[in-house]
Design an enzyme around this catalytic site. Structure first.
Site, PDB file in Angstrom:
ATOM      1  N   ASP A 333       8.918  -6.745  -1.055  1.00 49.54           N
ATOM      2  CA  ASP A 333       8.376  -8.167  -1.352  1.00 49.54           C
ATOM      3  C   ASP A 333       8.260  -7.942  -2.920  1.00 49.54           C
ATOM      4  OD1 ASP A 333       7.012 -10.464  -1.029  1.00 49.54           O
ATOM      5  OD2 ASP A 333       5.034  -9.638  -1.505  1.00 49.54           O
ATOM      6  N   ASP A 522       2.479  -6.809   1.392  1.00 48.96           N
ATOM      7  CA  ASP A 522       0.980  -6.482   1.168  1.00 48.96           C
ATOM      8  C   ASP A 522       0.323  -6.805   2.668  1.00 48.96           C
ATOM      9  OD1 ASP A 522       1.150  -9.197   2.009  1.00 48.96           O
ATOM     10  OD2 ASP A 522       0.652 -10.069   0.060  1.00 48.96           O
ATOM     11  N   ASP A 526       3.229 -11.244   4.439  1.00 45.39           N
ATOM     12  CA  ASP A 526       4.578 -10.355   4.918  1.00 45.39           C
ATOM     13  C   ASP A 526       4.297  -9.925   6.407  1.00 45.39           C
ATOM     14  OD1 ASP A 526       6.189 -10.795   2.407  1.00 45.39           O
ATOM     15  OD2 ASP A 526       4.468  -9.303   1.822  1.00 45.39           O
TER      16      ASP A 526
END
Length: 668
Positions: A333, A522, A526
């Site tokens: 991410d 995180d 996600d």
């Protein structure tokens, strides 16, 4: 040995385990038995055979005391294991007059048992030592008086006083004072973290600056540190694929060995001297016992998971450890993972007659109640901004509302027409900034550019992953231009931009291409991708329940260099597992025919078998070793951090860019 192999064992040590190897009961018995064996053998060689045989028989009894009681208890529960095989072999050897061999079996098997117990106790004791980071007492303010109390007496809402050099007894929030916190013992990061009012303090953190007052947010028994220890202890007992394979082999192997030994004795008696073949059957019992196989994986998992936790990574069990060791591609991410998660407004553009303050104030009014980092950046840049009315999120696009009777709108450039600012917007996006546009009654007021800087260590981490032959990809909800710019700085060659959480999860499956994939995020936005990946890795999970629960692996610190370190550590542990299983099976495969045909006697087989078990134990302990983070991957190819790589773009054009706060469907 493992319960699957030997049946349940009665505890022989305290919960903390032996402090030193000479405190292990099995090793103490082995030492006594070895002395009796040596003295008995010496007396026998000098002519005092009666006394010598008596001492050697005593040696066999003392050595057997470490496993015979457990074997009897298992038989009473209708369970047979390796201890049962060894008991039969020891009794049979004594009955056949091979007292020396029986004593050797007792000594060597006791040594192997003791080393296993000591190795497990040592790794568990090292993990429990984390709780030693909690001080014995804590200073607390109650009714205007400062008291010294035990950490267990702290309650939520108490005000702890932390002076320079003191450790936090539990989790809390700083209410007064500024300092820097040393989290190295918890997260593995050596650089102190600056902290002030509103910042979190975790149990075990050292106050390295001035005195601070901390409001307690969790009891000591529920602190992040206690929760981490509990999770890892549970994780050490979870079985991975390799461990289940070893179990599947070991369980049926024990009764099969007993049947094989009976066949050797029975069929051999038809062909020759029954006593000779009975002796060979006893040797087969020892040769084929799967001691090393039964402990090869569990001991490796205990050592590797415990070591990872002490270095700032929670690996939730053997299954996660094995999968982590097979990863071929890592999807990351952007926000909070590759970037610092501390965005700031870098530029404000005004259009027409609007002023910079009007643009910023209107944007802040719409974002007033958002908790997203990009929204917070806008709010921090605007002073005394009003709050817009009737604010509505348009998923994937932005926000609408009313301010001073006028209709206002904030959103991404594909939703709000940049008009005369298009060139400036493109420039800012190419520079890695996220841009939102602001309208009032259909008229463009201007644009706000927010940038979350790339982590300093990101290019180094990508280079190290490449050195491990692991490919990388960026998955983000941000716009294509911003994602491209940041990916180029980090050295990532594959980017998937403008994604919602469900799109990230779908892409994780497509990126596999026959390889194991890990997703790093995180743990909140996600979560679908973390669950879809073969291994979900949460960044900065210290004290974050969602991250710890969702992911298979949680990196407690904010230093991204923990990622290649834990991947290299898992690969090393998996190699150790495979080595142990291979050695265990090879020993069994070689010793059985040699024992069955009389090539090797009981003494030789016992020595080779138990030596192999000791080697497996010592090799499993190697799984606890790990190179320092700065030198985690020695084979990493040197890639200058400033190098720009060609980037493969994959863009979902109809999906939001995640720039408008948490109410507009962002996932950046």
């Amino acid at each position: 040995m493992a319960d699957e192999c030997c049946g349940p064992q009665e505890p022989t040590q305290t919960d903390q385990g032996p402090g030193s190897w000479w405190q292990v009961r099995e090793l103490q018995l082995a030492a006594v038995a070895a002395v009796l064996l040596a003295v008995g053998w010496w007396l026998g060689s000098t002519g005092a055979e009666g006394v010598g045989n008596g001492l050697m028989l005593a040696s066999a009894v003392v050595g057997a005391a470490s496993f015979v009681p457990g074997a009897i208890r298992s038989l009473l529960r209708r369970r047979v294991g390796v201890a049962t095989l060894m008991t039969i072999a020891a009794i049979g050897a004594v009955a056949l007059g091979q007292i020396t061999e029986a004593a050797m079996l007792g000594v060597l098997f006791s040594i192997a048992e003791g080393l296993e117990h000591y190795a497990i106790a040592r790794t568990r004791r090292g993990l429990r030592a984390l709780l030693g980071l909690v001080p014995p007492t804590a200073s607390v303010l109650r009714d205007g008086t400062e008291l010294r109390i035990a950490p267990d007496e702290l309650v939520v809402g108490d005000r702890m006083v932390l002076r320079p050099g003191e450790r936090a007894a539990t989790d809390g929030i700083i209410r007064t004072g500024h300092t820097n916190l040393d989290l190295s013992a918890i997260t593995g990061e050596s650089v102190p973290v600056e902290a002030g009012p509103g910042d979190a303090v975790h149990a075990g953190a050292i106050n390295g600056g001035g005195a601070i007052e901390v409001e307690v947010t969790a009891r000591a028994s529920d602190s992040s540190l206690a929760r981490i220890v509990h999770i890892v202890e549970e994780a050490q007992d979870r079985k991975g694929v390799g461990q289940r394979l070893a179990d599947r082999i070991a369980r049926p192997l024990v009764p099969a060995i007993m049947i094989l030994a009976a066949l050797v004795a029975g069929l051999g008696a038809l062909l020759g001297d029954p006593m000779v073949w009975l002796e060979r059957a006893l040797v087969v019992l020892v040769a084929a016992s799967p001691c090393a196989l039964a402990i090869s994986i569990p001991l490796t998992v205990v050592a590797a998971v415990g070591a990872a936790s002490r270095q700032g990574a929670l690996v939730k069990g053997g299954a996660a450890l094995e999968e982590l060791g097979r990863i071929g591609i890592v999807a990351l991410d952007k926000t909070g993972t590759l970037t610092r998660n501390a965005p700031r407004v870098v530029e404000v553009l005004a259009a027409g007659d609007a002023t910079r303050d009007q643009v910023l104030t209107t944007a802040a009014a719409l974002e007033a109640r958002s908790e997203h980092p990009l929204a917070r950046a806008i709010l921090e840049a605007a002073e005394n901004a009003p709050v817009a009315d009737d604010v509505t999120a348009v998923p994937g696009h932005g926000l609408t509302g009313s301010l001073d009777g006028a209709w206002v709108r904030l959103g991404k450039p594909s939703w709000v027409d940049p008009g005369s600012l298009r060139g400036e917007v493109d420039r800012l996006q190419r520079a890695g900034a996220t841009v939102v546009l602001v309208e009032r009654d259909g008229t463009l007021l201007g644009a706000v550019a927010v940038r979350d800087e790339l982590r300093d260590e990101a290019p180094e981490v990508i280079s190290r992953l490449r050195g491990l032959n692991i490919d990388t990809a960026m998955l983000t909800g941000d716009n294509t231009a911003t994602a491209t710019a940041l990916a180029g700085q980090a050295g990532i060659t594959t980017v998937h931009a403008e994604l919602l959480p469900e799109d990230k999860a779908a892409l994780v499956g497509k990126l596999r291409n026959g390889r194991r994939i890990a997703m790093v995020g995180d743990g909140v936005n996600d979560a679908p991708a973390l669950a879809t990946a073969d291994v979900g890795i949460a960044m900065g999970a210290m004290g974050t329940d969602v991250a710890i629960e969702t992911a298979d692996v949680a990196l407690m610190g904010e230093d991204l260099r923990h990622l290649p370190q834990v991947l290299a550590h898992a690969r090393h542990a998996r190699r150790v597992m495979l080595q142990n299983v291979g050695l265990s099976l090879a020993i069994i495969g070689v010793l059985i025919p040699l024992a069955a045909f009389g090539v090797m006697g009981l003494a030789t087989v016992v020595f080779v078998h138990e030596t192999a078990e000791v080697l497996v134990i010592l090799n499993a302990i190697r799984a606890a070793r790990s190179t320092p983070r700065q030198r985690a991957i020695l084979t990493a190819r040197s890639t200058p951090s400033h190098t720009t790589h060609p980037t493969t773009m994959h863009t979902a054009h109809t999906i939001g860019d995640g720039t408008c706060g948490c109410r507009c469907g962002n996932t950046a």
